[in-house]
Design a protein around this motif. Structure first.
Motif, PDB file in Angstrom:
ATOM      1  N   ALA A   4      -4.328   8.447   8.100  1.00 22.29           N
ATOM      2  CA  ALA A   4      -3.742   8.767   9.532  1.00 22.29           C
ATOM      3  C   ALA A   4      -4.332  10.267   9.647  1.00 22.29           C
ATOM      4  CB  ALA A   4      -2.382   8.477   9.595  1.00 22.29           C
ATOM      5  N   VAL A   5      -3.960  11.068   8.836  1.00 27.38           N
ATOM      6  CA  VAL A   5      -4.137  12.308   9.210  1.00 27.38           C
ATOM      7  C   VAL A   5      -5.679  12.908   9.261  1.00 27.38           C
ATOM      8  CG1 VAL A   5      -4.020  14.965   8.048  1.00 27.38           C
ATOM      9  CG2 VAL A   5      -1.904  13.359   8.094  1.00 27.38           C
ATOM     10  N   SER A   6      -6.420  12.296   8.432  1.00 25.66           N
ATOM     11  CA  SER A   6      -8.055  12.380   8.466  1.00 25.66           C
ATOM     12  C   SER A   6      -8.396  11.991   9.984  1.00 25.66           C
ATOM     13  CB  SER A   6      -8.695  11.778   7.438  1.00 25.66           C
ATOM     14  OG  SER A   6      -8.487  12.209   5.889  1.00 25.66           O
ATOM     15  N   GLY A   7      -8.154  10.715  10.062  1.00 33.15           N
ATOM     16  CA  GLY A   7      -8.352  10.170  11.415  1.00 33.15           C
ATOM     17  C   GLY A   7      -7.983  11.154  12.606  1.00 33.15           C
ATOM     18  N   ALA A   8      -6.622  11.500  12.580  1.00 32.01           N
ATOM     19  CA  ALA A   8      -6.338  12.429  13.597  1.00 32.01           C
ATOM     20  C   ALA A   8      -7.065  13.613  14.015  1.00 32.01           C
ATOM     21  CB  ALA A   8      -4.773  12.852  13.504  1.00 32.01           C
ATOM     22  N   LEU A   9      -7.413  14.206  12.684  1.00 35.46           N
ATOM     23  CA  LEU A   9      -8.287  15.458  12.673  1.00 35.46           C
ATOM     24  C   LEU A   9      -9.520  15.040  13.443  1.00 35.46           C
ATOM     25  CD1 LEU A   9      -7.235  16.978   9.458  1.00 35.46           C
ATOM     26  CD2 LEU A   9      -6.862  18.234  11.608  1.00 35.46           C
ATOM     27  N   MET A  10     -10.057  14.043  13.038  1.00 34.90           N
ATOM     28  CA  MET A  10     -11.328  13.402  13.641  1.00 34.90           C
ATOM     29  C   MET A  10     -11.228  13.285  14.950  1.00 34.90           C
ATOM     30  SD  MET A  10     -14.288  13.403  12.557  1.00 34.90           S
ATOM     31  CE  MET A  10     -15.935  12.764  13.534  1.00 34.90           C
ATOM     32  N   GLY A  11     -10.067  13.018  15.523  1.00 35.34           N
ATOM     33  CA  GLY A  11      -9.599  12.637  16.994  1.00 35.34           C
ATOM     34  C   GLY A  11      -9.827  13.771  17.531  1.00 35.34           C
TER      35      GLY A  11
ATOM     36  N   TYR B 247      -6.428  -1.483   7.481  1.00 34.39           N
ATOM     37  CA  TYR B 247      -5.683  -2.545   7.497  1.00 34.39           C
ATOM     38  C   TYR B 247      -6.324  -3.844   7.906  1.00 34.39           C
ATOM     39  CZ  TYR B 247      -1.132  -0.254   6.533  1.00 34.39           C
ATOM     40  OH  TYR B 247       0.041   0.519   6.144  1.00 34.39           O
ATOM     41  N   ILE B 248      -7.108  -3.775   8.919  1.00 30.80           N
ATOM     42  CA  ILE B 248      -8.059  -5.049   9.334  1.00 30.80           C
ATOM     43  C   ILE B 248      -9.400  -4.959   8.677  1.00 30.80           C
ATOM     44  CG2 ILE B 248      -8.553  -6.039  11.452  1.00 30.80           C
ATOM     45  CD1 ILE B 248      -7.135  -4.199  13.127  1.00 30.80           C
ATOM     46  N   GLY B 249     -10.072  -3.851   8.429  1.00 28.71           N
ATOM     47  CA  GLY B 249     -11.273  -3.964   7.941  1.00 28.71           C
ATOM     48  C   GLY B 249     -12.126  -2.604   8.700  1.00 28.71           C
ATOM     49  N   SER B 250     -13.038  -2.250   7.917  1.00 29.72           N
ATOM     50  CA  SER B 250     -13.940  -0.895   8.283  1.00 29.72           C
ATOM     51  C   SER B 250     -14.641  -1.128   9.717  1.00 29.72           C
ATOM     52  CB  SER B 250     -14.684  -0.493   7.167  1.00 29.72           C
ATOM     53  OG  SER B 250     -15.557  -1.412   6.772  1.00 29.72           O
ATOM     54  N   GLY B 251     -14.899  -2.605   9.762  1.00 28.81           N
ATOM     55  CA  GLY B 251     -15.770  -3.076  11.061  1.00 28.81           C
ATOM     56  C   GLY B 251     -14.964  -2.820  12.242  1.00 28.81           C
TER      57      GLY B 251
ATOM     58  N   VAL C 140      -3.840  10.756  18.548  1.00 28.64           N
ATOM     59  CA  VAL C 140      -3.449   9.306  18.396  1.00 28.64           C
ATOM     60  C   VAL C 140      -4.723   8.336  18.226  1.00 28.64           C
ATOM     61  CG1 VAL C 140      -2.263   7.412  19.570  1.00 28.64           C
ATOM     62  CG2 VAL C 140      -1.245   9.889  19.698  1.00 28.64           C
ATOM     63  N   LEU C 141      -5.659   8.450  18.978  1.00 24.44           N
ATOM     64  CA  LEU C 141      -6.669   7.544  18.851  1.00 24.44           C
ATOM     65  C   LEU C 141      -7.307   7.538  17.528  1.00 24.44           C
ATOM     66  CD1 LEU C 141      -8.555   5.356  19.579  1.00 24.44           C
ATOM     67  CD2 LEU C 141     -10.111   7.061  20.902  1.00 24.44           C
ATOM     68  N   GLY C 142      -7.516   8.790  16.953  1.00 23.37           N
ATOM     69  CA  GLY C 142      -8.313   9.148  15.358  1.00 23.37           C
ATOM     70  C   GLY C 142      -7.391   8.603  14.630  1.00 23.37           C
ATOM     71  N   ALA C 143      -6.300   8.718  14.592  1.00 23.32           N
ATOM     72  CA  ALA C 143      -5.111   8.049  13.392  1.00 23.32           C
ATOM     73  C   ALA C 143      -5.008   6.545  13.532  1.00 23.32           C
ATOM     74  CB  ALA C 143      -3.707   8.548  13.839  1.00 23.32           C
ATOM     75  N   LEU C 144      -5.300   6.164  14.853  1.00 21.17           N
ATOM     76  CA  LEU C 144      -5.311   4.435  14.799  1.00 21.17           C
ATOM     77  C   LEU C 144      -6.619   4.129  14.413  1.00 21.17           C
ATOM     78  CD1 LEU C 144      -3.797   3.748  18.466  1.00 21.17           C
ATOM     79  CD2 LEU C 144      -2.914   3.222  16.283  1.00 21.17           C
ATOM     80  N   GLU C 145      -7.801   4.632  14.592  1.00 24.66           N
ATOM     81  CA  GLU C 145      -8.860   4.334  14.051  1.00 24.66           C
ATOM     82  C   GLU C 145      -8.872   4.187  12.441  1.00 24.66           C
ATOM     83  OE1 GLU C 145     -12.006   6.793  15.278  1.00 24.66           O
ATOM     84  OE2 GLU C 145     -12.689   5.608  17.122  1.00 24.66           O
ATOM     85  N   GLY C 146      -8.431   5.402  11.796  1.00 23.44           N
ATOM     86  CA  GLY C 146      -8.247   5.280  10.511  1.00 23.44           C
ATOM     87  C   GLY C 146      -7.518   3.984   9.995  1.00 23.44           C
ATOM     88  N   LEU C 147      -6.238   3.922  10.561  1.00 27.11           N
ATOM     89  CA  LEU C 147      -5.460   2.798  10.298  1.00 27.11           C
ATOM     90  C   LEU C 147      -6.084   1.429  10.554  1.00 27.11           C
ATOM     91  CD1 LEU C 147      -1.951   4.291  11.742  1.00 27.11           C
ATOM     92  CD2 LEU C 147      -2.931   4.231   9.145  1.00 27.11           C
TER      93      LEU C 147
ATOM     94  N   MET D  36       0.673  -1.143  -0.020  1.00 28.84           N
ATOM     95  CA  MET D  36      -0.066  -0.026  -0.080  1.00 28.84           C
ATOM     96  C   MET D  36       0.958   1.191   0.085  1.00 28.84           C
ATOM     97  SD  MET D  36      -3.164   0.643   2.252  1.00 28.84           S
ATOM     98  CE  MET D  36      -3.712  -1.115   2.142  1.00 28.84           C
ATOM     99  N   PRO D  37       0.495   2.353  -0.854  1.00 24.34           N
ATOM    100  CA  PRO D  37       1.613   3.417  -1.044  1.00 24.34           C
ATOM    101  C   PRO D  37       1.578   4.137   0.201  1.00 24.34           C
ATOM    102  CG  PRO D  37      -0.361   3.638  -2.278  1.00 24.34           C
ATOM    103  CD  PRO D  37      -0.226   2.178  -1.789  1.00 24.34           C
ATOM    104  N   PHE D  38       2.637   4.673   0.691  1.00 23.39           N
ATOM    105  CA  PHE D  38       2.668   5.419   1.992  1.00 23.39           C
ATOM    106  C   PHE D  38       1.689   6.581   2.078  1.00 23.39           C
ATOM    107  CE2 PHE D  38       4.331   9.148   4.435  1.00 23.39           C
ATOM    108  CZ  PHE D  38       4.410   8.268   5.693  1.00 23.39           C
ATOM    109  N   SER D  39       1.486   7.247   0.934  1.00 25.77           N
ATOM    110  CA  SER D  39       0.521   8.702   0.840  1.00 25.77           C
ATOM    111  C   SER D  39      -0.735   8.085   1.223  1.00 25.77           C
ATOM    112  CB  SER D  39       0.806   9.181  -0.560  1.00 25.77           C
ATOM    113  OG  SER D  39       0.105   8.197  -1.424  1.00 25.77           O
ATOM    114  N   ILE D  40      -1.282   7.077   0.784  1.00 19.88           N
ATOM    115  CA  ILE D  40      -2.554   6.720   1.364  1.00 19.88           C
ATOM    116  C   ILE D  40      -2.507   6.292   2.930  1.00 19.88           C
ATOM    117  CG2 ILE D  40      -4.557   4.903   1.033  1.00 19.88           C
ATOM    118  CD1 ILE D  40      -3.748   4.597  -1.746  1.00 19.88           C
ATOM    119  N   VAL D  41      -1.658   5.671   3.393  1.00 18.83           N
ATOM    120  CA  VAL D  41      -1.581   5.642   5.065  1.00 18.83           C
ATOM    121  C   VAL D  41      -1.572   6.857   5.664  1.00 18.83           C
ATOM    122  CG1 VAL D  41      -0.280   4.460   6.625  1.00 18.83           C
ATOM    123  CG2 VAL D  41      -0.388   3.329   4.368  1.00 18.83           C
ATOM    124  N   ALA D  42      -0.803   7.668   5.027  1.00 18.73           N
ATOM    125  CA  ALA D  42      -0.640   9.069   5.706  1.00 18.73           C
ATOM    126  C   ALA D  42      -1.919   9.688   5.643  1.00 18.73           C
ATOM    127  CB  ALA D  42       0.609   9.776   4.953  1.00 18.73           C
ATOM    128  N   GLN D  43      -2.533   9.788   4.475  1.00 21.82           N
ATOM    129  CA  GLN D  43      -3.682  10.381   4.279  1.00 21.82           C
ATOM    130  C   GLN D  43      -4.735   9.959   5.116  1.00 21.82           C
ATOM    131  OE1 GLN D  43      -4.683  12.780   1.624  1.00 21.82           O
ATOM    132  NE2 GLN D  43      -6.353  12.918   3.095  1.00 21.82           N
TER     133      GLN D  43
END
Lengths: 238, 292
Positions: B10-17, B258-262, B247-254, B1-8
């Motif tokens: 994580a950042v969206s999740g962090a902002l939600m966090g 990686y595991i599945g949206s559930g 951190v929690l927001g980013a982890l949720e995104g990840l 998976m390209p890094f840019s997508i992961v970063a994307q």
């Protein structure tokens, strides 16, 4: 200045005070002495409104204040330095003093400037506090916390100060310093009601004294009179 | 998976966090003065968002609606204090737990009856077109969340540290009897903290609505995460909730990547269990030093 008439108060169903009466005249120091559990601290708490009396009257400057919340009584000019000092541990020493002036300082901005004169006076009285002004109050020694508690009470520009056990748990040399301060405040004309375990020291500074037993006043008089009372001598000054 | 997508992600999740952090901060505000929190805080977020949406639909401009929405949130906070908290505190009971849940349920039913069960879009003048920053696309809305959360928390922290009233807040928190002896009215301080907590909930509602849409259940998941953040960070560190929230927001995104949206909700609960097992006072909880 302060008149307490037939005060009844307690905690829950247990009544601690069963008709306490006492008077503090303006400009005088009155000592309240007695054994542990006699009701001295409860008297103080009922006067300042920390607990609500079930019966009786408390007149501050002729105004009934019994049943008012402690914060209202404090805003009327009664400063209560409580047993156990109760400084605000997570705040700095200076913040503790500033909060002492809460009743007359501006609540939002410009309070530091307004408080400067009163702060200087407290620091002059307790130079140790000036050294420790930025330290958290919880990290001060017991003696310093006691100075802070007295200083905080002074910051409110009180008409009447209640000092509850200012010597509790302190080294003898610090106790002497505390009593030196009390004498100095008395010389400046401060009206005080003093509760003390060290009856002898309290009687030395007081103009008038009350002895409490089991929730009521049993003896009162000038320190000289109490010094001649055999029961008082035996029980408290022996 | 390209890094840019992961970063994307994580950042969206962090902002939600950050929104979780803001709601958790609302818990801290009332906990500080009264050792109580509003378990119906999520409903305050949701009702404030609905009221703001209704005001926008009457034709008022967005920037006029924001202060009204915040004011309404503060009023709701006062309603919660009066109906659920004050009597319980006076009787030194823990009844505020159940009462605040009940008041929250009441707000929830009221919202369903007044506005219906559908999710609605929340119009905003803030552009939703993405901007590229360091290879990550961030929308104007996400930036508005960042700015709004940090601004409101910054203002309240300045109030707490720089004004005498704010210091009185901390004094009530440290020893409410001693604070009363200074002339500080403990009950007014508790009211003020509930008003601020309601205001913060309204800020969260207004910031997040354009992204998530407005509906009666919009805050039900958010409030669980905010609890996790508050418990993990401790109930007295404003800085802590921001860090843990991000951190929690980013982890949720990840996790959902990686595991599945559930699994999106999993990191919050795992963090909560870990925190309770390892450090129940919170990672940033202060242990007060006291000499006698």
């Amino acid at each position: 200045m302060l008149i307490v008439k037939d005060l009844h108060a307690g905690y829950g169903l247990s009544e601690v005070l069963v008709g306490t009466s006492l008077t503090v005249k303006a400009g005088t120091v009155v000592a309240l002495i007695g054994a542990n559990g006699a009701g001295k601290t409860t008297t103080m708490r009922a006067i300042s409104g920390l607990i609500t009396p079930t019966r009786g009257e408390v007149l501050l400057d002729g105004k009934p204040v019994q049943g008012l919340d402690a914060s209202r009584v404090a805003r009327l000019g009664l400063a209560h330095s409580p047993e156990g000092r109760k400084v605000f541990a997570p705040l700095s020493a200076e913040d503790n003093l500033l909060l002492g002036g809460f009743r007359w300082l501006p609540r939002y901005f410009g309070f530091r400037k307004k408080a400067a004169g009163d702060l200087a006076r407290v620091y002059d009285l307790f130079p140790r506090l000036a050294e420790r002004r930025h330290q958290l109050a919880g990290t001060l020694s017991g003696g310093e916390q006691q100075m802070l508690a007295i200083g905080r009470a002074l910051m409110s520009r009180p008409k009447l100060m209640l000092l509850d056990e200012p010597s509790m748990g302190l080294a003898p040399v610090i106790v002497q310093e505390v009593f030196r301060t009390i004498r100095r405040l008395k010389a400046e004309g401060m009206t005080m009601l003093l509760v003390e375990q060290f009856a002898r020291a309290a009687l030395e500074v007081a103009d008038h004294a009350y002895v409490m037993e089991r929730g009521r006043i049993v003896v009162e008089g000038t320190p000289a009179e109490l010094g001649r009372d055999e029961r008082v001598l035996a029980a408290y000054l022996g | 998976m390209p890094f840019s997508i992961v970063a994307q992600i994580a950042v969206s999740g962090a902002l939600m966090g950050l929104v979780y952090a803001l709601v958790a901060y609302g818990f801290q505000l009332t906990y500080a003065t009264s050792k109580s929190i509003n378990f119906g805080q999520g409903e305050l977020v949701m009702v404030s968002a609905f009221v703001s949406l209704t005001l926008i639909n009457t034709g008022l401009p967005y920037w006029a609606v924001v202060p009204l929405g915040l004011l309404f949130g503060a009023l709701l906070g006062l309603v919660v204090e009066r109906t659920a908290v004050r009597l319980a505190l006076e009787q030194k009971s823990e009844g505020w737990i159940l009462l605040s849940i009940i008041v929250g349920l009441f707000f929830f039913s009221a919202a369903e009856n007044i506005w219906g069960r559908d999710d609605r879009p929340f119009p905003t003048p803030i552009p939703s077109a993405p901007i590229r920053i360091l290879g990550v696309e961030v929308t104007g809305l996400e930036i508005s969340v960042l700015v709004g959360v940090l601004a409101i928390m910054g203002i309240i922290e300045v109030f707490k540290r720089k004004t005498l009233m704010g210091k009185a807040f901390e004094a009530v928190s440290a020893d409410s009897d001693a604070a009363r002896l200074m002339g500080v009215s403990a009950s007014h301080t508790v009211m003020l903290s509930y008003a601020l907590s309601g205001l913060v909930a309204a800020v969260a509602g207004i910031l997040v609505s354009p992204i998530t849409t407005v509906g009666p259940t919009m805050a039900s998941a958010m409030i669980l995460k905010a609890f996790s953040v508050a418990v993990v960070a401790g109930l007295d560190s404003g800085f802590g909730v921001v860090l843990v929230g991000v951190v929690l927001g980013a982890l949720e995104g990840l996790a959902s990547l990686y595991i599945g949206s559930g699994w999106r909700e999993a990191p919050g609960l795992v963090l909560l269990i870990l925190a309770l097992a390892v450090r129940p006072t919170g990672v940033f909880g202060k242990s007060v030093i006291r000499k006698v």
